[in-house]
Every structure is written in C-alpha cells, then in structure tokens.
Write a protein that holds these residues in place. Structure first.
Motif, mmCIF file in Angstrom:
data_model
loop_
_atom_site.group_PDB
_atom_site.id
_atom_site.type_symbol
_atom_site.label_atom_id
_atom_site.label_comp_id
_atom_site.label_asym_id
_atom_site.label_seq_id
_atom_site.Cartn_x
_atom_site.Cartn_y
_atom_site.Cartn_z
ATOM 1 N N GLY A 1 1.010 -0.959 -0.141
ATOM 2 C CA GLY A 1 0.126 0.278 0.103
ATOM 3 C C GLY A 1 0.769 1.260 0.112
ATOM 4 O O GLY A 1 1.683 1.205 -1.187
ATOM 5 N N TYR A 2 0.976 2.229 0.952
ATOM 6 C CA TYR A 2 0.873 3.404 1.000
ATOM 7 C C TYR A 2 2.263 3.467 2.165
ATOM 8 O O TYR A 2 1.197 3.153 3.358
ATOM 9 N N MET B 1 8.857 3.070 -1.984
ATOM 10 C CA MET B 1 8.586 3.605 -3.297
ATOM 11 C C MET B 1 6.920 2.836 -3.191
ATOM 12 O O MET B 1 7.271 1.553 -3.648
ATOM 13 N N CYS B 2 6.153 2.958 -3.660
ATOM 14 C CA CYS B 2 4.539 3.319 -3.845
ATOM 15 C C CYS B 2 4.532 2.830 -5.486
ATOM 16 O O CYS B 2 5.219 3.622 -6.206
ATOM 17 N N MET B 3 4.180 2.134 -5.849
ATOM 18 C CA MET B 3 3.477 1.564 -7.285
ATOM 19 C C MET B 3 2.245 2.547 -7.739
ATOM 20 O O MET B 3 1.607 2.497 -6.715
ATOM 21 N N LEU B 4 2.971 3.529 -8.520
ATOM 22 C CA LEU B 4 1.777 4.033 -9.116
ATOM 23 C C LEU B 4 0.796 3.716 -9.548
ATOM 24 O O LEU B 4 -0.689 3.793 -10.057
ATOM 25 N N GLY B 5 0.790 2.297 -10.537
ATOM 26 C CA GLY B 5 0.345 1.462 -11.494
ATOM 27 C C GLY B 5 1.206 0.517 -11.550
ATOM 28 O O GLY B 5 2.093 0.429 -12.224
ATOM 29 N N TRP B 6 -0.388 -0.283 -13.053
ATOM 30 C CA TRP B 6 1.765 -1.582 -13.410
ATOM 31 C C TRP B 6 0.036 -2.004 -14.811
ATOM 32 O O TRP B 6 -0.794 -1.217 -14.625
ATOM 33 N N ALA B 7 0.684 -2.205 -15.743
ATOM 34 C CA ALA B 7 0.275 -2.323 -17.329
ATOM 35 C C ALA B 7 0.522 -3.241 -17.947
ATOM 36 O O ALA B 7 1.653 -4.160 -17.667
ATOM 37 N N LEU B 8 0.224 -4.478 -18.823
ATOM 38 C CA LEU B 8 0.159 -5.056 -19.444
ATOM 39 C C LEU B 8 0.312 -5.237 -20.916
ATOM 40 O O LEU B 8 -1.089 -6.379 -21.256
ATOM 41 N N PRO B 9 0.995 -4.074 -21.453
ATOM 42 C CA PRO B 9 0.769 -4.159 -22.630
ATOM 43 C C PRO B 9 1.293 -5.380 -24.114
ATOM 44 O O PRO B 9 1.127 -5.851 -24.996
ATOM 45 N N PRO C 1 4.623 -7.534 -17.956
ATOM 46 C CA PRO C 1 3.937 -6.589 -17.400
ATOM 47 C C PRO C 1 5.073 -5.430 -17.306
ATOM 48 O O PRO C 1 6.057 -4.843 -16.971
ATOM 49 N N CYS C 2 4.678 -3.789 -17.362
ATOM 50 C CA CYS C 2 5.375 -3.205 -17.134
ATOM 51 C C CYS C 2 4.771 -2.143 -15.554
ATOM 52 O O CYS C 2 4.001 -1.842 -15.292
ATOM 53 N N LEU C 3 5.721 -1.814 -14.312
ATOM 54 C CA LEU C 3 6.191 -1.093 -13.368
ATOM 55 C C LEU C 3 5.701 0.477 -13.215
ATOM 56 O O LEU C 3 6.418 0.785 -14.431
ATOM 57 N N VAL C 4 5.265 1.078 -12.590
ATOM 58 C CA VAL C 4 4.962 2.430 -12.654
ATOM 59 C C VAL C 4 5.260 3.273 -11.433
ATOM 60 O O VAL C 4 4.430 2.964 -10.156
ATOM 61 N N TYR C 5 6.339 3.980 -11.656
ATOM 62 C CA TYR C 5 6.589 4.741 -9.858
ATOM 63 C C TYR C 5 7.134 6.430 -10.599
ATOM 64 O O TYR C 5 7.436 6.284 -11.612
ATOM 65 N N ASP C 6 7.119 6.608 -9.443
ATOM 66 C CA ASP C 6 7.705 7.757 -8.828
ATOM 67 C C ASP C 6 8.938 7.905 -9.519
ATOM 68 O O ASP C 6 9.574 7.069 -9.381
ATOM 69 N N ILE C 7 9.226 9.770 -10.019
ATOM 70 C CA ILE C 7 10.950 9.754 -10.405
ATOM 71 C C ILE C 7 11.775 10.111 -9.584
ATOM 72 O O ILE C 7 12.001 11.425 -8.990
ATOM 73 N N ILE D 1 12.441 3.313 0.651
ATOM 74 C CA ILE D 1 12.848 1.888 0.164
ATOM 75 C C ILE D 1 12.677 1.256 -1.314
ATOM 76 O O ILE D 1 10.951 1.455 -1.777
ATOM 77 N N SER D 2 13.379 1.132 -2.518
ATOM 78 C CA SER D 2 12.865 0.456 -3.667
ATOM 79 C C SER D 2 12.614 -1.213 -3.885
ATOM 80 O O SER D 2 13.694 -1.325 -3.090
ATOM 81 N N TYR D 3 12.939 -1.410 -5.033
ATOM 82 C CA TYR D 3 13.324 -2.852 -5.758
ATOM 83 C C TYR D 3 12.766 -4.215 -4.502
ATOM 84 O O TYR D 3 13.640 -4.329 -3.965
#
Length: 217
Positions: free
Chosen positions: A32-33, A38-46, A50-56, A120-122
């Motif tokens: 969660g948050y 480092m919290c995931m903003l969202g993900w997609a499966l193009p 999968p692709c994971l979206v994070y803040d920069i 914390i990420s990864y």
C-alpha cells in the motif's frame, strides 16, 4: 494531471523475469502506501510482460554518498546520512508488519526524493512470510547479493526479519564508508568462512561506537 514517471520493464522477457515482476506487483499491492517505501503508481500489461509505474527519484543513496568520498570531513553531511538510515528503518519496520522480507536492502536500492525523503525500492527479490515463526527457507538465492546477506541466509538459505536487519547493518556501512563495497575484494564463496570465523566488517573512521554496534547487531 500529466507528470513524469519511471517505468520498470523486464530486461529479459523470460518466464523467470516476468514471474519476479508479478511478485513485485503483489508486494506493492500488499504494502500500500508508506512515505519511506517506493509505492507503485500503477501497472500495465501491454504485451507478454508487465510494466510497473513509479515516481521518479533524484538519485540513489549510493550515488549521493559517493559524491562525498573525496570531500573533507567538515563537508560530510553526517546528519543527512543518519536521516536516511532512520527513514529506512521506519520503512523496513512497516514492510515487516506486512509480512514481507525485502532481501535486497542496499544503498543502490534506497532512492532519494528532494533534500529530505528516502524510500526503499526494488522488491523483485522479496518473499512473503506466512509461517508462525516468521522464517522462510528459500534455495533460489542466485539473484541475491551475497555481500548483503546474513550468515544464516548464506549458509542455510534462511530468511526472516532478522536477515533484513543484518542487511540494514550492511547498508549503514555502505552509507558511512561512502559507497565502499562491503568485504572489499573478498569473493562471495569466502564470505561464509569469513563470518563463521567471527569476523565482521571493519568500522569506518567516521563511525562512533554506538553506530558501529548497530551495524554489527
């Protein structure tokens, strides 16, 4: 609202890499948050992966401390170093409360946002702890860094909140040694022997007794 984001995708589209990314998505959902994770903003499966979206982030903690390797003592921001470690400890406490063992805690996986926030990420190599004794035995350790692993993880493939605490001590060493690699040039297969003999990392010159005790806890 439009904004810049970082997108994490598989570098190799094999089943193992995809499985690990889906594990990371599962961990992010469970976490969660928290302001120091480092919290995931969202993900997609193009496609097939999968692709994971994070803040920069601005940089990693490793990049930050490397900048001070050649600086004089009076220019080293020790309070900032301690702040990073304090924030990481808060984040790791939260992660542990969710039954997650990180297993890849290191300076390169701590991301910095602005002048004050560390996250914390990864979570690609994390594992989930559902047992009563909070211990996971996992023989698939090839993707993990031996230099950040606890002795019981190296010798018996046992992971727990305690093995993450060990990694936190290694992280503290990395921060105050300005990114110096733990154990120097010691090969991975020699680390178990080194630790079994009672040896531990040397104390960086700018670390007091109290902090060094935390590193070795």
């Amino acid at each position: 609202m439009d904004c810049d984001v970082a997108v994490k995708v598989a570098t190799h589209f094999g089943p193992d890499e995809v499985k690990r990314l889906f594990k990371e998505i599962g961990a992010m959902k469970k976490i969660g948050y928290h302001e120091n994770v480092m919290c995931m903003l969202g993900w997609a499966l193009p496609g097939d992966a999968p692709c994971l979206v994070y803040d920069i982030a601005e940089m990693s903690a490793l990049s930050f401390v490397l900048d001070f390797r050649e600086k004089p003592d009076d220019q080293v921001p020790r309070k900032k170093f301690l702040s990073i470690l304090w924030q990481v400890s808060r984040g790791m406490q939260y992660i542990a409360s969710k039954g997650i063992i990180h297993r890849s805690l290191s300076a390169r996986n701590i991301l910095l946002f602005g002048p004050t926030v560390a996250k914390i990420s990864y979570f690609t190599n994390c594992c989930f702890c559902n047992s009563e004794n909070s211990i996971v035995k996992d023989s698939t350790i090839q993707k993990l860094s031996a230099k950040s692993m606890a002795l019981e993880s190296l010798a018996e493939q046992i992971f727990s909140e305690k093995s993450d605490i060990w990694a936190f001590g290694i992280l503290a060493y990395e921060i105050f040694a300005f990114g110096k690699a733990p154990y120097g040039t010691l090969n991975d297969d020699k680390i178990v022997e080194f630790l079994n003999q009672g040896n531990r990392l040397e104390r960086p010159s700018n670390v007091n007794d109290q902090l060094y005790e935390i590193m070795n806890t």
